[in-house]
Design a protein around this motif. Structure first.
Motif, PDB file in Angstrom:
ATOM      1  N   VAL A 278      29.392  32.931  74.811  1.00  0.00           N
ATOM      2  CA  VAL A 278      30.487  33.018  73.581  1.00  0.00           C
ATOM      3  C   VAL A 278      30.653  34.274  73.123  1.00  0.00           C
ATOM      4  CG1 VAL A 278      29.626  30.806  72.927  1.00  0.00           C
ATOM      5  CG2 VAL A 278      28.299  32.621  71.984  1.00  0.00           C
ATOM      6  N   ALA A 279      31.853  34.358  72.338  1.00  0.00           N
ATOM      7  CA  ALA A 279      32.246  35.531  71.743  1.00  0.00           C
ATOM      8  C   ALA A 279      32.049  35.217  70.225  1.00  0.00           C
ATOM      9  CB  ALA A 279      33.794  35.946  72.170  1.00  0.00           C
ATOM     10  N   ILE A 280      31.357  36.250  69.560  1.00  0.00           N
ATOM     11  CA  ILE A 280      31.186  36.076  67.984  1.00  0.00           C
ATOM     12  C   ILE A 280      31.590  37.391  67.428  1.00  0.00           C
ATOM     13  CG2 ILE A 280      29.012  35.864  66.433  1.00  0.00           C
ATOM     14  CD1 ILE A 280      27.609  34.725  68.739  1.00  0.00           C
ATOM     15  N   ALA A 281      32.081  37.329  66.184  1.00  0.00           N
ATOM     16  CA  ALA A 281      32.510  38.296  65.399  1.00  0.00           C
ATOM     17  C   ALA A 281      32.087  37.903  63.975  1.00  0.00           C
ATOM     18  CB  ALA A 281      34.200  38.700  65.230  1.00  0.00           C
ATOM     19  N   GLN A 282      31.274  39.014  63.218  1.00  0.00           N
ATOM     20  CA  GLN A 282      30.679  38.700  62.152  1.00  0.00           C
ATOM     21  C   GLN A 282      30.955  39.807  61.140  1.00  0.00           C
ATOM     22  OE1 GLN A 282      27.764  40.680  60.909  1.00  0.00           O
ATOM     23  NE2 GLN A 282      27.520  39.350  59.069  1.00  0.00           N
ATOM     24  N   GLY A 283      31.258  39.444  59.969  1.00  0.00           N
ATOM     25  CA  GLY A 283      31.726  40.384  58.684  1.00  0.00           C
ATOM     26  C   GLY A 283      31.420  39.749  57.625  1.00  0.00           C
ATOM     27  N   ASN A 284      30.818  40.512  56.727  1.00  0.00           N
ATOM     28  CA  ASN A 284      30.635  40.046  55.356  1.00  0.00           C
ATOM     29  C   ASN A 284      31.587  40.416  54.251  1.00  0.00           C
ATOM     30  OD1 ASN A 284      28.299  39.256  56.026  1.00  0.00           O
ATOM     31  ND2 ASN A 284      27.038  41.186  55.976  1.00  0.00           N
ATOM     32  N   LEU A 285      31.911  39.504  53.534  1.00  0.00           N
ATOM     33  CA  LEU A 285      32.969  39.900  52.487  1.00  0.00           C
ATOM     34  C   LEU A 285      32.016  40.273  51.086  1.00  0.00           C
ATOM     35  CD1 LEU A 285      35.818  39.818  51.178  1.00  0.00           C
ATOM     36  CD2 LEU A 285      35.593  37.332  50.551  1.00  0.00           C
ATOM     37  N   THR A 286      32.104  41.269  50.555  1.00  0.00           N
ATOM     38  CA  THR A 286      31.170  41.780  49.535  1.00  0.00           C
ATOM     39  C   THR A 286      32.424  42.041  48.331  1.00  0.00           C
ATOM     40  OG1 THR A 286      29.691  42.804  50.897  1.00  0.00           O
ATOM     41  CG2 THR A 286      29.556  43.564  48.568  1.00  0.00           C
ATOM     42  N   VAL A 287      31.947  41.344  47.173  1.00  0.00           N
ATOM     43  CA  VAL A 287      32.734  41.554  46.092  1.00  0.00           C
ATOM     44  C   VAL A 287      31.778  42.178  44.891  1.00  0.00           C
ATOM     45  CG1 VAL A 287      34.153  40.366  44.165  1.00  0.00           C
ATOM     46  CG2 VAL A 287      34.280  39.569  46.549  1.00  0.00           C
ATOM     47  N   THR A 288      32.043  43.148  44.433  1.00  0.00           N
ATOM     48  CA  THR A 288      31.330  43.870  43.361  1.00  0.00           C
ATOM     49  C   THR A 288      32.096  43.990  42.117  1.00  0.00           C
ATOM     50  OG1 THR A 288      30.320  45.523  44.983  1.00  0.00           O
ATOM     51  CG2 THR A 288      30.023  46.018  42.747  1.00  0.00           C
ATOM     52  N   ILE A 289      31.498  43.423  40.879  1.00  0.00           N
ATOM     53  CA  ILE A 289      31.939  43.400  39.772  1.00  0.00           C
ATOM     54  C   ILE A 289      31.287  44.198  38.514  1.00  0.00           C
ATOM     55  CG2 ILE A 289      32.731  41.854  37.870  1.00  0.00           C
ATOM     56  CD1 ILE A 289      33.256  39.749  39.969  1.00  0.00           C
ATOM     57  N   ALA A 290      31.705  45.246  38.223  1.00  0.00           N
ATOM     58  CA  ALA A 290      31.221  46.186  36.979  1.00  0.00           C
ATOM     59  C   ALA A 290      31.726  45.926  35.827  1.00  0.00           C
ATOM     60  CB  ALA A 290      31.152  47.584  37.737  1.00  0.00           C
ATOM     61  N   GLU A 291      31.004  45.777  34.857  1.00  0.00           N
ATOM     62  CA  GLU A 291      31.490  46.046  33.383  1.00  0.00           C
ATOM     63  C   GLU A 291      31.019  47.039  32.955  1.00  0.00           C
ATOM     64  OE1 GLU A 291      33.223  43.485  32.095  1.00  0.00           O
ATOM     65  OE2 GLU A 291      33.387  41.942  33.464  1.00  0.00           O
ATOM     66  N   SER A 292      32.086  47.683  32.339  1.00  0.00           N
ATOM     67  CA  SER A 292      31.943  49.221  31.064  1.00  0.00           C
ATOM     68  C   SER A 292      32.591  49.124  30.136  1.00  0.00           C
ATOM     69  CB  SER A 292      32.260  50.409  32.422  1.00  0.00           C
ATOM     70  OG  SER A 292      33.604  50.102  32.685  1.00  0.00           O
ATOM     71  N   PRO A 293      32.289  48.062  29.160  1.00  0.00           N
ATOM     72  CA  PRO A 293      33.111  48.167  27.859  1.00  0.00           C
ATOM     73  C   PRO A 293      33.266  49.289  27.128  1.00  0.00           C
ATOM     74  CG  PRO A 293      30.859  46.984  27.721  1.00  0.00           C
ATOM     75  CD  PRO A 293      31.203  47.523  29.151  1.00  0.00           C
ATOM     76  N   GLU A 294      34.303  49.660  26.565  1.00  0.00           N
ATOM     77  CA  GLU A 294      34.654  50.908  25.677  1.00  0.00           C
ATOM     78  C   GLU A 294      34.677  50.536  24.118  1.00  0.00           C
ATOM     79  OE1 GLU A 294      37.431  54.925  25.842  1.00  0.00           O
ATOM     80  OE2 GLU A 294      37.822  53.218  27.441  1.00  0.00           O
ATOM     81  N   GLY A 304      42.133  50.114  10.098  1.00  0.00           N
ATOM     82  CA  GLY A 304      41.635  49.333  11.446  1.00  0.00           C
ATOM     83  C   GLY A 304      40.047  49.107  11.458  1.00  0.00           C
ATOM     84  N   GLN A 305      39.530  48.593  12.328  1.00  0.00           N
ATOM     85  CA  GLN A 305      38.081  48.278  12.499  1.00  0.00           C
ATOM     86  C   GLN A 305      37.699  48.620  13.955  1.00  0.00           C
ATOM     87  OE1 GLN A 305      37.327  44.142  11.675  1.00  0.00           O
ATOM     88  NE2 GLN A 305      37.670  44.357   9.385  1.00  0.00           N
ATOM     89  N   THR A 306      36.546  49.314  13.959  1.00  0.00           N
ATOM     90  CA  THR A 306      35.894  49.446  15.279  1.00  0.00           C
ATOM     91  C   THR A 306      35.936  48.145  16.293  1.00  0.00           C
ATOM     92  OG1 THR A 306      34.490  51.146  14.073  1.00  0.00           O
ATOM     93  CG2 THR A 306      33.912  50.429  16.376  1.00  0.00           C
ATOM     94  N   ALA A 307      36.453  48.386  17.390  1.00  0.00           N
ATOM     95  CA  ALA A 307      36.547  47.222  18.189  1.00  0.00           C
ATOM     96  C   ALA A 307      35.878  47.730  19.515  1.00  0.00           C
ATOM     97  CB  ALA A 307      37.761  46.856  18.266  1.00  0.00           C
ATOM     98  N   ILE A 308      35.505  46.596  20.532  1.00  0.00           N
ATOM     99  CA  ILE A 308      34.839  46.893  21.701  1.00  0.00           C
ATOM    100  C   ILE A 308      36.148  46.312  22.742  1.00  0.00           C
ATOM    101  CG2 ILE A 308      33.300  46.177  23.467  1.00  0.00           C
ATOM    102  CD1 ILE A 308      31.137  46.238  20.972  1.00  0.00           C
ATOM    103  N   GLU A 309      36.471  47.209  23.452  1.00  0.00           N
ATOM    104  CA  GLU A 309      37.577  47.015  24.714  1.00  0.00           C
ATOM    105  C   GLU A 309      36.972  46.864  25.733  1.00  0.00           C
ATOM    106  OE1 GLU A 309      41.608  48.888  26.571  1.00  0.00           O
ATOM    107  OE2 GLU A 309      40.617  49.881  24.935  1.00  0.00           O
TER     108      GLU A 309
END
Length: 370
Positions: A278-294, A304-309
């Motif tokens: 058999v012929a085999i191809a293997q690949g991983n799909l990696t999804v990285t999500i990083a939250e950096s609120p400002e 105005g008021q202080t807010a988190i974006e």
């Protein structure tokens, strides 16, 4: 020359011939059991006393209170209607295995496990506890000091527990009171029960027994059972015959099987596992999500008021450089393992590949997922 002597001669010949067999060959006693020669499970309910304040709380364990009151009444002490507030008693379940052919007066080991909310059984003593079989009859009586394999140390702000202090064991803690009626010497037909049922193995066992006795007395009934009918002219000791039979060498035959434990990533392959090209191809799909609120501040003298974006960074990596790899047709298990290792993947990805190859029809084996 008696029949028993002839059987012993055939046994020696079988052992000599079997010594040159494949390394996978095993004795019959290691792959099968004589039907009826087995252990019997016993169970009982009892009380453990002498605990150092680590027993059941009688308010939360009413069965412990009732058992304690009933025991004291049998000893002539009436505690009905009084407020019992002891924490040196614990209700336990007692289990044991009664070996085959155990006689009255022999001793067996017992295991003791807490039933209520006791913290530890350390230092306790099990009171007389009848042990019952599946038929409700008492077969043994257990009593004695407990030996535990753990401990608990507690302070005002910390607690340390090692092992399981609510489970214990009593070596030779039960006395056998009733024997199980099984007359092996009077049997004229025996049955061998295979631990791993297989038609080929059952047939090989029957052929080995027939070669030993010199008569067609053994017959495979199904993949798990081989029946042995004793010859009419047999007048020897049946124990000697069983000893000779269980020493016969047989090569077990097992189906091609792959056992997979997806939780731990363990893969176990049998010797007869084969795979087509058999012929085999293997690949991983990696999804990285990083939250950096400002944090956003308003301008001076503004209303105005202080807010988190919120700010989110998403990275997608599909490892598109992987190419098809050819897994050649295998003849041995070592070739299959070498081919899978050449793909350079981990056990968890290999599990998915094996399942996909099985779905394509190229894997000649059964996959069992634990």
């Amino acid at each position: 020359m008696t029949l028993t002597t002839i059987l012993r001669v055939f046994t020696l010949l079988a052992l000599v011939l079997g010594s040159g067999a494949a390394t996978a060959s095993s004795r019959i006693k290691d792959i099968a059991d004589f039907e009826g020669v087995r252990d019997n499970q016993l169970i009982g309910y009892g009380l453990v006393v002498g605990l150092q304040g680590t027993g059941d709380s009688l308010r939360n364990a009413p069965f412990t209170r009732q058992s304690l009151e009933a025991m004291l009444e049998r000893l002539g002490v009436n505690t009905r209607g009084f407020n019992l507030n002891t924490d040196n008693v614990a209700a336990v379940m007692v289990t044991a295995n009664l070996p085959a052919f155990s006689t009255q007066g022999t001793r067996i080991d017992v295991s003791v496990s807490a039933l209520g909310d006791a913290d530890s059984l350390q230092g306790g003593t099990l009171l007389v506890t009848p042990l019952l079989g599946a038929d409700g009859e008492v077969y043994a009586i257990a009593q004695g000091p407990l030996a535990i394999g753990g401990f608990t140390a507690q302070g005002d702000a910390a607690t340390v527990t090692r092992g399981v202090p609510t489970a214990a064991r009593i070596a030779n803690g039960a006395l056998v009171e009733r024997e199980i009626d099984f007359k092996l010497a009077s049997m004229t037909s025996l049955r061998l029960a295979l631990r791993n049922p297989d038609l080929t193995t059952a047939r090989r066992m029957a052929l080995a027994v027939n070669e030993l006795i010199g008569l067609p007395t053994a017959e495979p009934l199904d993949p798990a059972t081989v029946r042995i009918d004793l010859p009419r002219e047999f007048n020897g000791n049946i124990v000697d015959l069983l000893t000779d039979i269980e020493q016969l060498i047989v090569e077990p035959d097992l189906p091609a099987r792959i056992v997979i434990d997806e939780n731990s990533g363990i893969i176990v392959m049998g010797q007869n596992v084969k795979i087509s090209t058999v012929a085999i191809a293997q690949g991983n799909l990696t999804v990285t999500i990083a939250e950096s609120p400002e944090v956003v501040q308003p301008l001076p003298f503004a209303n105005g008021q202080t807010a988190i974006e919120p700010r989110t960074d998403i990275l997608v990596d599909d490892e598109s450089d992987n190419r098809l790899a050819v897994l050649p047709k295998t003849v041995t298990l070592q070739q299959l393992v070498d081919g899978l290792n050449a793909l350079g993947i981990g056990p968890r990805d290999m599990i998915s590949i094996l399942q996909a190859v099985k779905a394509s029809g190229a894997l000649q084996a059964e996959i069992e997922v634990m």
